[in-house]
Design a protein around this motif. Sequence first.
Motif, short mmCIF file in Angstrom:
data_model
loop_
_atom_site.label_atom_id
_atom_site.label_comp_id
_atom_site.label_asym_id
_atom_site.label_seq_id
_atom_site.Cartn_x
_atom_site.Cartn_y
_atom_site.Cartn_z
N LEU A 23 0.87 -1.17 0.00
CA LEU A 23 0.00 0.00 0.00
C LEU A 23 0.90 1.22 0.00
O LEU A 23 1.72 1.39 0.91
N GLU A 25 1.23 5.23 0.04
CA GLU A 25 0.59 6.53 0.23
C GLU A 25 1.48 7.57 -0.45
O GLU A 25 2.69 7.60 -0.22
N ALA A 109 -6.87 3.62 -4.13
CA ALA A 109 -7.26 2.46 -3.32
C ALA A 109 -8.25 2.82 -2.21
O ALA A 109 -8.94 1.95 -1.69
N GLU A 110 -8.34 4.10 -1.88
CA GLU A 110 -9.33 4.52 -0.86
C GLU A 110 -10.75 4.34 -1.41
O GLU A 110 -11.71 4.42 -0.67
N PHE A 135 -1.30 -1.04 -4.18
CA PHE A 135 -2.46 -0.18 -3.96
C PHE A 135 -1.93 1.23 -3.76
O PHE A 135 -1.07 1.46 -2.91
N THR A 137 -2.69 5.23 -2.89
CA THR A 137 -3.71 6.09 -2.27
C THR A 137 -3.10 7.44 -1.89
O THR A 137 -1.88 7.54 -1.72
N LYS A 140 -3.63 6.81 3.43
CA LYS A 140 -3.82 5.40 3.83
C LYS A 140 -4.91 5.25 4.89
O LYS A 140 -5.51 4.20 5.02
N VAL A 143 -8.14 4.02 3.56
CA VAL A 143 -8.21 2.70 2.91
C VAL A 143 -8.79 1.70 3.89
O VAL A 143 -8.42 1.67 5.08
N ILE A 147 -7.83 -4.34 3.69
CA ILE A 147 -6.73 -4.23 2.72
C ILE A 147 -5.46 -3.78 3.43
O ILE A 147 -4.40 -4.39 3.32
N LYS A 148 -5.63 -2.69 4.19
CA LYS A 148 -4.46 -2.05 4.82
C LYS A 148 -3.67 -3.05 5.66
O LYS A 148 -2.45 -3.10 5.62
N CYS A 151 -1.18 -5.42 3.75
CA CYS A 151 -0.17 -4.89 2.83
C CYS A 151 1.04 -4.36 3.58
O CYS A 151 0.92 -3.91 4.72
N ILE A 153 3.19 -1.27 4.03
CA ILE A 153 2.87 0.14 3.77
C ILE A 153 4.14 0.93 3.47
O ILE A 153 5.15 0.82 4.17
#
Length: 281
Positions: A23, A25, A109-110, A135, A137, A140, A143, A147-148, A151, A153
């Motif tokens: 993920l 950001e 992704a959000e 993903f 975004t 984050k 999201v 999902i978060k 992943c 980050i």
Amino acid sequence: MDNKVFFELVHSYRENKLAHAFLLETNNPEKCYNMIRQFLKLINCPKEYKENCHDCNLCHLIDTFSLPSLITIYPDGINIKKEQILDLKKAFQTKPVFSKYNMYIIMGAENLNASSANTMLKFLEEPEDNILGFFITNNKENVIDTIKSRCQILLDYYETNSSSLINDDYYDIAINYIVELESVKIEALLYNKDVLLPIIKDKNTLILIFKNMLFIYQNVYFSKLNYEKLNDKNDKVAFLLKKDSNYLLKKIELILKLLDELNYNLNLSLVIDRFVLESGD
Ligand SMILES: [Zn+2]
């Protein structure tokens, strides 16, 4: 490439510690997206990868957005829909033919809602060795947790001062060109010959004009997605907000393709004429 996250990814890859989902950001989704594509070139390139490999077919397919095993998903309207994820799953039932991995990039992704996120879970909970996901975004915290929490980050921030790229002269040329292109297609070929070509001193001038156009279209695209007003500077192209987002994406991809072509094609007049023809429908 001078990007911290890019090198973190490369490092994990070399250490054989690459996660299967990330993920990211970022304050610049397009830059982040391009950075990931560079990374995916690096890990899939069958040759000795060098920055901007243009020699091999695989890198070329990634550059031109035509590699079947790399799928990008953009929000369809406000949400990323369950059907979009189902299509992705279907596409990835088979092992990739050209590349090492099946890869997906989810923009915005959000915008995954509970239903599309749940459909996504199978990928995240039963990771197969050859599937790699990203993903992207702008925040984050927006999201969905399912999902978060699955992943790795990463924060991919860019300096916002883009003075080297956004030169007012080229910006004005770019915006006028867009207005011309979007109004009367037939006239645009004449505009190429009579207005644009005389201004273009060399390939770099053309690259700067098109990078500004890219910046403008991306701005419109993200304003539209976020229901924001365009900044005053882009007032002249406010009519673009009425176009649907796929139309804008097609323009963005076309400009990226053109910028890529400028790496080898030196006939500038031919390149911009083809751009006009391909952007017309
Ligand atoms: Zn390559």
